[in-house]
Design a protein around this motif. Structure first.
Motif, mmCIF file in Angstrom:
data_model
loop_
_atom_site.group_PDB
_atom_site.id
_atom_site.type_symbol
_atom_site.label_atom_id
_atom_site.label_comp_id
_atom_site.label_asym_id
_atom_site.label_seq_id
_atom_site.Cartn_x
_atom_site.Cartn_y
_atom_site.Cartn_z
ATOM 1 N N ASN A 89 0.826 -1.044 0.388
ATOM 2 C CA ASN A 89 -0.089 0.383 0.067
ATOM 3 C C ASN A 89 0.567 1.340 -0.298
ATOM 4 O O ASN A 89 0.019 2.437 -0.419
ATOM 5 C CB ASN A 89 -1.228 -0.017 0.637
ATOM 6 C CG ASN A 89 -1.544 1.121 1.294
ATOM 7 O OD1 ASN A 89 -2.258 1.315 0.494
ATOM 8 N ND2 ASN A 89 -2.090 2.003 2.247
ATOM 9 N N VAL A 90 2.065 1.500 0.564
ATOM 10 C CA VAL A 90 3.248 2.373 0.565
ATOM 11 C C VAL A 90 3.995 2.728 -0.245
ATOM 12 O O VAL A 90 3.459 3.727 -0.963
ATOM 13 C CB VAL A 90 3.682 2.632 1.966
ATOM 14 C CG1 VAL A 90 5.236 3.258 1.564
ATOM 15 C CG2 VAL A 90 3.267 2.204 3.383
ATOM 16 N N LEU A 91 3.921 1.436 -1.364
ATOM 17 C CA LEU A 91 4.450 1.857 -2.187
ATOM 18 C C LEU A 91 3.434 2.755 -3.433
ATOM 19 O O LEU A 91 3.773 3.086 -4.074
ATOM 20 C CB LEU A 91 4.695 0.418 -3.032
ATOM 21 C CG LEU A 91 5.720 -0.425 -2.649
ATOM 22 C CD1 LEU A 91 6.327 -1.734 -3.251
ATOM 23 C CD2 LEU A 91 7.195 0.550 -2.360
ATOM 24 N N GLN A 92 2.521 1.961 -3.491
ATOM 25 C CA GLN A 92 0.794 2.232 -4.592
ATOM 26 C C GLN A 92 0.505 4.355 -4.407
ATOM 27 O O GLN A 92 0.621 4.583 -5.505
ATOM 28 C CB GLN A 92 -0.161 1.262 -4.336
ATOM 29 C CG GLN A 92 -1.309 1.679 -3.502
ATOM 30 C CD GLN A 92 -2.362 1.917 -3.725
ATOM 31 O OE1 GLN A 92 -2.741 2.487 -4.947
ATOM 32 N NE2 GLN A 92 -3.161 1.768 -2.595
ATOM 33 N N LEU A 93 0.744 4.188 -3.059
ATOM 34 C CA LEU A 93 0.391 5.374 -2.525
ATOM 35 C C LEU A 93 1.609 6.893 -2.945
ATOM 36 O O LEU A 93 1.248 7.280 -2.849
ATOM 37 C CB LEU A 93 0.167 5.505 -0.968
ATOM 38 C CG LEU A 93 -1.202 4.954 -0.475
ATOM 39 C CD1 LEU A 93 -0.853 4.733 1.211
ATOM 40 C CD2 LEU A 93 -2.426 5.762 -1.292
ATOM 41 N N VAL A 94 2.874 5.851 -2.890
ATOM 42 C CA VAL A 94 4.082 6.598 -3.346
ATOM 43 C C VAL A 94 3.867 7.060 -4.824
ATOM 44 O O VAL A 94 4.265 8.087 -5.486
ATOM 45 C CB VAL A 94 5.351 5.940 -2.978
ATOM 46 C CG1 VAL A 94 6.477 6.527 -3.955
ATOM 47 C CG2 VAL A 94 5.364 5.990 -1.835
ATOM 48 N N GLY A 95 3.800 6.182 -5.157
ATOM 49 C CA GLY A 95 3.207 6.333 -6.561
ATOM 50 C C GLY A 95 2.059 6.806 -7.251
ATOM 51 O O GLY A 95 2.075 7.672 -8.459
ATOM 52 N N THR A 264 -4.378 14.626 -3.376
ATOM 53 C CA THR A 264 -2.344 14.058 -3.570
ATOM 54 C C THR A 264 -2.621 14.052 -1.822
ATOM 55 O O THR A 264 -1.122 13.321 -0.488
ATOM 56 C CB THR A 264 -1.419 14.647 -4.170
ATOM 57 O OG1 THR A 264 -1.952 14.400 -5.114
ATOM 58 C CG2 THR A 264 -0.204 13.645 -4.028
ATOM 59 N N PHE A 265 -2.674 15.116 -0.786
ATOM 60 C CA PHE A 265 -2.597 15.154 0.347
ATOM 61 C C PHE A 265 -3.268 13.387 0.846
ATOM 62 O O PHE A 265 -2.387 12.827 1.974
ATOM 63 C CB PHE A 265 -3.998 16.329 1.306
ATOM 64 C CG PHE A 265 -3.725 15.971 2.833
ATOM 65 C CD1 PHE A 265 -2.732 16.394 3.297
ATOM 66 C CD2 PHE A 265 -5.132 15.317 3.312
ATOM 67 C CE1 PHE A 265 -2.829 16.451 4.612
ATOM 68 C CE2 PHE A 265 -5.012 15.119 4.640
ATOM 69 C CZ PHE A 265 -4.351 15.710 5.274
ATOM 70 N N LEU A 266 -4.183 12.754 0.801
ATOM 71 C CA LEU A 266 -4.992 11.778 1.167
ATOM 72 C C LEU A 266 -3.944 10.592 0.930
ATOM 73 O O LEU A 266 -3.354 9.645 1.553
ATOM 74 C CB LEU A 266 -5.984 11.270 0.539
ATOM 75 C CG LEU A 266 -6.972 12.640 1.138
ATOM 76 C CD1 LEU A 266 -8.572 12.016 -0.039
ATOM 77 C CD2 LEU A 266 -7.133 12.496 2.303
ATOM 78 N N ASP A 267 -3.315 10.645 -0.174
ATOM 79 C CA ASP A 267 -2.371 9.600 -0.141
ATOM 80 C C ASP A 267 -0.937 9.824 0.287
ATOM 81 O O ASP A 267 -1.208 8.636 1.120
ATOM 82 C CB ASP A 267 -2.024 9.473 -1.778
ATOM 83 C CG ASP A 267 -2.678 9.503 -2.722
ATOM 84 O OD1 ASP A 267 -4.154 8.588 -2.296
ATOM 85 O OD2 ASP A 267 -2.599 10.004 -4.073
ATOM 86 N N ALA A 268 -0.397 10.623 0.541
ATOM 87 C CA ALA A 268 0.673 11.291 1.181
ATOM 88 C C ALA A 268 0.735 10.451 3.016
ATOM 89 O O ALA A 268 0.779 10.124 3.704
ATOM 90 C CB ALA A 268 1.401 12.528 1.228
ATOM 91 N N TYR A 269 -0.716 11.423 3.746
ATOM 92 C CA TYR A 269 -1.597 11.266 4.755
ATOM 93 C C TYR A 269 -1.156 9.784 5.143
ATOM 94 O O TYR A 269 -1.129 9.183 6.228
ATOM 95 C CB TYR A 269 -2.591 11.924 5.407
ATOM 96 C CG TYR A 269 -3.281 11.670 6.505
ATOM 97 C CD1 TYR A 269 -2.722 12.945 7.589
ATOM 98 C CD2 TYR A 269 -4.404 10.475 6.726
ATOM 99 C CE1 TYR A 269 -3.156 12.014 8.781
ATOM 100 C CE2 TYR A 269 -4.593 10.483 7.990
ATOM 101 C CZ TYR A 269 -3.984 11.301 8.847
ATOM 102 O OH TYR A 269 -4.402 10.882 9.988
ATOM 103 N N SER A 270 -2.137 8.425 4.075
ATOM 104 C CA SER A 270 -1.895 6.996 4.580
ATOM 105 C C SER A 270 -1.286 6.913 3.991
ATOM 106 O O SER A 270 -0.635 5.572 4.876
ATOM 107 C CB SER A 270 -3.562 6.816 3.782
ATOM 108 O OG SER A 270 -4.970 7.759 3.415
ATOM 109 N N ALA A 271 -0.172 7.204 3.622
ATOM 110 C CA ALA A 271 1.148 6.671 3.468
ATOM 111 C C ALA A 271 1.721 6.687 4.828
ATOM 112 O O ALA A 271 2.743 5.036 5.464
ATOM 113 C CB ALA A 271 2.286 6.946 2.820
ATOM 114 N N GLY A 272 1.597 7.589 5.674
ATOM 115 C CA GLY A 272 2.395 7.901 6.589
ATOM 116 C C GLY A 272 1.997 6.313 7.746
ATOM 117 O O GLY A 272 2.146 5.691 8.649
#
Length: 415
Positions: A89-95, A264-272
């Motif tokens: 999931n972190v990988l897909q969120l970075v993507g 994109t904020f949601l992607d970065a936040y959830s990656a954390g």
């Protein structure tokens, strides 16, 4: 179960309004143009109904259990199993972070040509600012930003659908109806490993999940249709060019930049949040969407999560500057093949078998079933099915998971 200190229905709806309001979704919608307006809309709606039903189920599990998205995976795959999916999931969120910044910069540069890399840096910096400020004041910022974006998007719709364009001939490769449905499923499916990061802190988790899913589904369909309409009615698939020809100028730039930031904020936040599942047993359980720390003992867990979110944004910005990301279709299908069988197994375990494997390090049975579901998804991609391949893949995976669970538990369910 209610959380009186949690986020309201309005706040959850606002978050997912921002998630749906996306340049990436508009660009994906342009691919539907060869189907024609009627069939294209039907494919968009069917795909979103399928994808949003899965999104709802994932949000309900996390909301009822008060667990982040990747923490809920522990209930089906064990602690080590959840770390595997959290890593993916972190990988897909970075993507996604990279793709969103790339698309936003490309569109912004089409309006004001200062260089793609400049816009990548601007958007990346704004996302980081959103993360930092949003930690204490996200609700107020989102209210203002969403109201402005709503008005700006209405203006864009008027330009596209009520312009003097003659409906120029649509160019580009055609796709089957089933492939179009699958492309519509893929977008809500990509949010599936994130939704519980927000519904887990809602005052009313079931209602909040319903509101979040409905708002996201409607707005996402709207974005797809804007993209498709742009390609059909104006003969343009480049959103920036549509805005330039319409003379939107600064208005178009604001739509591009801020819709990119809020999504994109949601992607970065959830990656954390997901990274905490990888490194900590208490992953993401102690920080809500406003950044409120419920226990001073976990202050540094909250801070670490936000730092990782910023690091993901920096990586995404650099990748957007260095690498071309014009075709994301294969990336979206890869996400589907990973997370569709995962949520199918979670649905079977949580809603049907009532089983919980959180005490295990790994559940081998479900791991094997997931591999079968993954392979089946990749095979079904080669078959033209009117409803796409996610729905049949999930149906088969759920059946296998239920049968296996019944056999292992001797016909009994336990939780």
């Amino acid at each position: 179960m209610e959380n009186t200190r949690g986020t309201s229905l309005f706040e959850n709806g606002l978050i997912w309004f921002g998630a749906g309001l996306s340049i990436a979704e508009i660009l994906t919608g342009t691919a539907f143009a060869p189907l024609g307006f009627g069939k294209g809309i039907l494919a968009v709606i069917i795909g979103h109904i399928i994808g949003c039903l899965m999104l709802f189920c994932a949000g309900v599990i996390g909301g009822k259990e008060r667990k982040s998205a990747m923490d809920t995976v522990t209930m089906s795959f064990g602690t080590d199993g959840s770390k595997f999916f959290a890593f993916l999931n972190v990988l897909q969120l970075v993507g996604w972070t990279s793709i969103m910044i790339y698309d936003g910069a490309l569109a912004a540069n089409g309006i004001f040509n200062t260089g793609n890399w400049v816009w990548c840096l601007v958007i990346g910096a704004l996302i980081i600012l959103w993360i930092v400020i949003g930690i204490t004041n996200l609700g107020k910022i989102n209210t203002v930003a969403m109201a402005a974006l709503f008005i700006l998007t209405i203006i864009m719709c008027k330009v596209i659908f009520f312009s003097d364009a003659s409906g120029a001939k649509v160019s580009g490769d055609s796709m089957s109806f089933g492939a179009a449905v699958e492309l519509a499923v893929a977008m809500p499916l990509s949010w599936l490993p994130l939704i519980s990061d927000y519904t887990k802190e809602a005052k009313e988790p079931i209602k909040a999940t319903f509101v979040s899913t409905i708002v996201y589904g409607i707005v996402s369909c709207w974005m797809y249709i804007i993209g498709m309409g742009a390609a059909i009615f104006t003969g343009e698939s480049d959103v920036a060019q549509i805005m330039v020809k319409a003379g939107l100028g600064i208005v178009g730039l604001l739509i591009v930049v801020f819709s990119t930031v809020t999504t994109t904020f949601l992607d970065a936040y959830s990656a954390g949040i997901s990274s905490e599942t990888i490194f900590s047993k208490s992953a993401g359980k102690n920080v809500d969407i406003t950044g409120e720390v419920k226990n001073t003992a976990v202050f540094f867990t909250a801070k670490k999560s936000s730092v990782i979110s910023i690091i993901v944004t920096v990586i995404g910005t650099v990748a957007a500057i260095l690498f071309p990301m014009d075709d994301i279709t294969d990336f979206m299908y890869l996400i589907g093949s990973v997370f569709a069988p995962m949520i199918a197994i979670q649905i079977a375990d949580y809603f049907i078998l009532k089983s919980d494997k959180s005490s295990k390090k790994a559940d081998i049975t479900n791991a094997v079933i997931w591999v079968i579901g993954f392979i089946l998804y990749r095979y079904l991609m080669t078959v033209d099915i009117p409803v796409g391949n996610t729905l049949p893949d999930m149906a088969v995976t759920i059946v296998i998971a239920v049968v296996a669970g019944k056999i292992i538990n001797g016909g009994h369910t336990a939780k």
